[in-house]
Design a protein around this motif. Structure first.
Motif, PDB file in Angstrom:
ATOM      1  N   THR A 283      47.268  40.623  43.141  1.00 29.69           N
ATOM      2  CA  THR A 283      46.663  39.939  44.279  1.00 29.69           C
ATOM      3  C   THR A 283      45.952  40.964  45.138  1.00 29.69           C
ATOM      4  OG1 THR A 283      48.382  38.221  44.302  1.00 29.69           O
ATOM      5  CG2 THR A 283      47.062  38.484  46.292  1.00 29.69           C
ATOM      6  N   LEU A 284      44.667  40.712  45.424  1.00 26.91           N
ATOM      7  CA  LEU A 284      43.855  41.614  46.238  1.00 26.91           C
ATOM      8  C   LEU A 284      43.258  40.839  47.406  1.00 26.91           C
ATOM      9  CD1 LEU A 284      43.255  42.420  43.026  1.00 26.91           C
ATOM     10  CD2 LEU A 284      41.822  44.142  44.111  1.00 26.91           C
ATOM     11  N   SER A 285      42.800  41.565  48.413  1.00 26.73           N
ATOM     12  CA  SER A 285      42.099  40.938  49.526  1.00 26.73           C
ATOM     13  C   SER A 285      40.708  40.492  49.082  1.00 26.73           C
ATOM     14  CB  SER A 285      41.975  41.920  50.687  1.00 26.73           C
ATOM     15  OG  SER A 285      41.197  41.350  51.732  1.00 26.73           O
ATOM     16  N   ALA A 286      40.300  39.348  49.588  1.00 24.86           N
ATOM     17  CA  ALA A 286      38.931  38.878  49.374  1.00 24.86           C
ATOM     18  C   ALA A 286      37.993  39.395  50.456  1.00 24.86           C
ATOM     19  CB  ALA A 286      38.893  37.359  49.347  1.00 24.86           C
TER      20      ALA A 286
ATOM     21  N   ASP B 120      42.813  34.350  52.235  1.00 25.91           N
ATOM     22  CA  ASP B 120      41.687  35.235  51.897  1.00 25.91           C
ATOM     23  C   ASP B 120      42.080  36.267  50.852  1.00 25.91           C
ATOM     24  OD1 ASP B 120      39.731  34.118  53.748  1.00 25.91           O
ATOM     25  OD2 ASP B 120      40.911  35.024  55.344  1.00 25.91           O
ATOM     26  N   THR B 121      42.593  35.788  49.712  1.00 25.98           N
ATOM     27  CA  THR B 121      42.974  36.684  48.633  1.00 25.98           C
ATOM     28  C   THR B 121      42.387  36.215  47.304  1.00 25.98           C
ATOM     29  OG1 THR B 121      45.044  35.478  48.226  1.00 25.98           O
ATOM     30  CG2 THR B 121      45.141  37.381  49.724  1.00 25.98           C
ATOM     31  N   VAL B 122      42.400  37.140  46.345  1.00 25.96           N
ATOM     32  CA  VAL B 122      42.002  36.865  44.964  1.00 25.96           C
ATOM     33  C   VAL B 122      43.198  37.153  44.067  1.00 25.96           C
ATOM     34  CG1 VAL B 122      40.520  37.598  43.050  1.00 25.96           C
ATOM     35  CG2 VAL B 122      39.560  37.392  45.346  1.00 25.96           C
ATOM     36  N   ASN B 123      43.533  36.213  43.204  1.00 21.11           N
ATOM     37  CA  ASN B 123      44.620  36.397  42.243  1.00 21.11           C
ATOM     38  C   ASN B 123      44.076  36.666  40.855  1.00 21.11           C
ATOM     39  OD1 ASN B 123      46.632  35.937  44.115  1.00 21.11           O
ATOM     40  ND2 ASN B 123      47.112  33.860  43.420  1.00 21.11           N
ATOM     41  N   VAL B 124      44.734  37.579  40.141  1.00 21.17           N
ATOM     42  CA  VAL B 124      44.489  37.801  38.721  1.00 21.17           C
ATOM     43  C   VAL B 124      45.664  37.185  37.965  1.00 21.17           C
ATOM     44  CG1 VAL B 124      44.113  39.493  36.892  1.00 21.17           C
ATOM     45  CG2 VAL B 124      43.310  39.964  39.223  1.00 21.17           C
TER      46      VAL B 124
ATOM     47  N   TYR C 253      41.024  34.082  37.123  1.00 25.42           N
ATOM     48  CA  TYR C 253      40.907  34.605  38.482  1.00 25.42           C
ATOM     49  C   TYR C 253      40.770  33.435  39.446  1.00 25.42           C
ATOM     50  CZ  TYR C 253      39.968  38.695  35.684  1.00 25.42           C
ATOM     51  OH  TYR C 253      40.088  39.704  34.752  1.00 25.42           O
ATOM     52  N   GLY C 254      41.580  33.452  40.506  1.00 27.93           N
ATOM     53  CA  GLY C 254      41.537  32.386  41.491  1.00 27.93           C
ATOM     54  C   GLY C 254      41.292  32.942  42.875  1.00 27.93           C
TER      55      GLY C 254
ATOM     56  N   LEU D 196      42.791  43.604  35.150  1.00 24.17           N
ATOM     57  CA  LEU D 196      43.037  43.848  36.563  1.00 24.17           C
ATOM     58  C   LEU D 196      41.749  44.245  37.281  1.00 24.17           C
ATOM     59  CD1 LEU D 196      46.450  45.758  36.388  1.00 24.17           C
ATOM     60  CD2 LEU D 196      46.033  43.311  36.734  1.00 24.17           C
ATOM     61  N   LEU D 197      41.741  44.053  38.596  1.00 24.73           N
ATOM     62  CA  LEU D 197      40.546  44.239  39.405  1.00 24.73           C
ATOM     63  C   LEU D 197      40.619  45.507  40.243  1.00 24.73           C
ATOM     64  CD1 LEU D 197      40.058  40.607  40.795  1.00 24.73           C
ATOM     65  CD2 LEU D 197      38.949  41.646  38.800  1.00 24.73           C
TER      66      LEU D 197
END
Length: 351
Positions: free
Chosen positions: A234-237, A215-219, A208-209, A281-282
Motif C-alpha cells: 500500500t502506497l500513498s496516492a 488516498d492510497t494505492v493497493n498492489v 492495482y486499486g 510492486l510499485l
C-alpha cells in the motif's frame, strides 16, 4: 481515420437537453484534440464503454433515477444512434462495463448500493437479468454509512465479476451464471480506505486499486483459480507532505506493464509509479499537475499519450509519455468540454 489520429468519446455531467457524449480526435503527432460531434438526450453520461467490434457504445445516466443507454455507432462518422435505454432501479449509476464475451452489460449504482447485469439482445436491446443489493457499512460515518459500489468489471480470464464497493471497504467477487450474479467472495481493504477504481497488470498476476477515502494505492496478488486478492503493498496516492483530501480517483496500467498512473482530485495531479517486473510492486516516481481542476478520469492512448478529464475546469489536457521512464509532459494542447468525467479511447492502446 489516418494512422496519425486516434478517436475517443467523452462522457460529461450535462443535462439531457445538451450535448453530453462527445466524439473527439487526438492528433498523435502533437497531442492536439478536437470535437468531432456530440450526442444529446442523456443526462450525466458519467461513464462509457464499447464492445470489441466498436459498433456499440453503452453509457450510464448518473441521476437520482438511474438509467443505462445503448447506442449504435455509425462506422463512417462515429455518430451515436440510440438503440435502447432502461432504468437501473437505483440511484447514481457511476460505472459501466461489458463482460468479456460481450453478452452482458454491468452497472454499479453508487447511491443506492446495488449492481445490475443486463443481457444484450440481437438488436442491441437491453434486458435486466440480475440486480444485487449490497448491504453493510464501514468506519467512515459520512461516506461509508452504507454500500457504495463505484466500479464493476471482469477479471482477465472473464471468470469473475469484481465490484469495488467504497462503502464496504470490499472488492466483491461474483460469478455470472446464465445472466445472474452469484456471490463468490469478498476481499477486504483497510478500514476506511474506500476502494474506487481498479486495473489488472497485463500479465494477470497482479492488480492495482485506488482508494478514494484514504488516498492510497493497493498492489494485489490475483489468484485466478480461487477468485481472490491478497494485498502485497500500500502506497500513498499523494506526494509526501500533501494534505489528504479523500479524493483519489482513477488508476491505469500501461499495456507494456512497466508504468502505473493514478489521479487525485484534491491535488489535481497524476502520479507515476514504476512496476517491478518480477514482483509487481510499485515505486513512486513523480506527480504531475493535470493543468486543470478535478481529474476524475484519464485514459492512456496509443502513440504514448495520456488524456486527463478535468471536470471542474471544463477541459481535457493531453500529455506525452516518455517511453523510457513513463514521465508525463504536457503537450500544451487543451480541449474545452463541459464537465468531462470519462474518456473512452476507440482504438485499443498498443503503447
Amino acid at each position: 481515420m489516418s494512422n496519425s489520429t486516434s478517436l475517443f468519446y467523452t462522457g460529461t455531467y450535462t443535462g439531457a437537453d445538451e450535448q453530453g457524449i462527445f466524439l473527439c480526435s487526438l492528433d498523435l503527432h502533437n497531442g492536439r484534440m478536437e470535437i468531432v460531434n456530440g450526442t444529446d438526450g442523456i443526462a450525466n453520461s458519467s461513464f462509457l464503454t464499447m464492445n470489441e467490434a466498436k459498433d456499440r457504445l453503452y453509457a450510464v445516466s448518473e441521476t437520482d433515477e438511474g438509467a443505462v443507454y445503448a447506442y449504435s455507432v455509425d462506422a463512417e462518422t462515429g455518430e451515436l444512434h440510440l438503440l435502447d435505454h432502461k432504468p437501473t432501479k437505483g440511484a447514481a449509476p457511476c460505472y459501466i462495463s461489458l463482460t468479456q464475451d460481450g453478452s452482458h452489460v454491468l452497472v454499479a449504482n453508487y447511491t443506492s448500493g446495488h449492481v445490475n447485469a443486463y443481457r444484450i439482445g440481437a438488436k442491441g436491446e437491453l434486458e435486466m437479468s440480475s440486480l444485487i443489493q449490497h448491504t453493510g457499512s464501514s468506519i467512515n460515518q459520512e461516506r461509508q454509512e452504507g454500500p457504495h459500489p463505484h466500479s464493476v468489471f471482469h477479471d482477465p480470464e472473464g471468470k469473475y465479476v469484481l465490484v469495488c464497493d467504497l462503502g464496504l471497504d470490499q472488492i466483491v467477487f461474483y460469478r455470472l451464471e446464465d445472466g445472474k450474479l452469484v456471490s463468490h467472495h469478498a476481499a477486504k481493504t483497510a478500514p476506511g480506505a474506500g476502494p474506487r477504481h481498479f486495473d489488472f497488470h497485463p500479465s494477470g498476476q497482479w492488480a492495482y486499486g485506488i482508494n478514494e477515502l484514504d488516498d492510497t494505492v493497493n498492489v494485489y496478488a490475483f489468484d485466478s483459480q480461487a477468485g481472490d486478492l491478497k494485498i502485497l503493498q500500500t502506497l500513498s496516492a499523494l506526494p509526501e507532505g500533501a494534505a489528504r483530501g479523500s479524493a483519489s480517483a482513477d488508476i491505469h496500467v500501461t499495456p507494456c506493464g512497466r508504468f502505473l498512473y493514478a489521479s487525485n482530485r484534491s491535488e489535481n495531479s497524476i502520479g507515476l509509479y514504476h512496476i517491478d517486473p518480477s514482483t509487481g510492486l510499485l515505486t513512486s516516481v513523480e506527480w504531475v499537475s493535470t493543468n486543470g481542476q478535478t481529474p476524475r478520469n484519464f485514459a492512456i492512448f496509443k502513440g504514448g499519450y495520456v488524456l486527463a478529464a478535468n471536470q471542474n475546469s471544463n477541459t481535457i489536457v493531453s500529455f506525452k509519455i516518455d517511453k523510457e521512464n513513463g514521465r508525463l509532459t504536457p503537450t500544451g494542447h487543451v480541449l474545452e468540454v463541459p464537465k468531462p468525467v470519462c474518456i473512452l479511447p476507440v482504438a485499443k492502446c498498443k503503447h
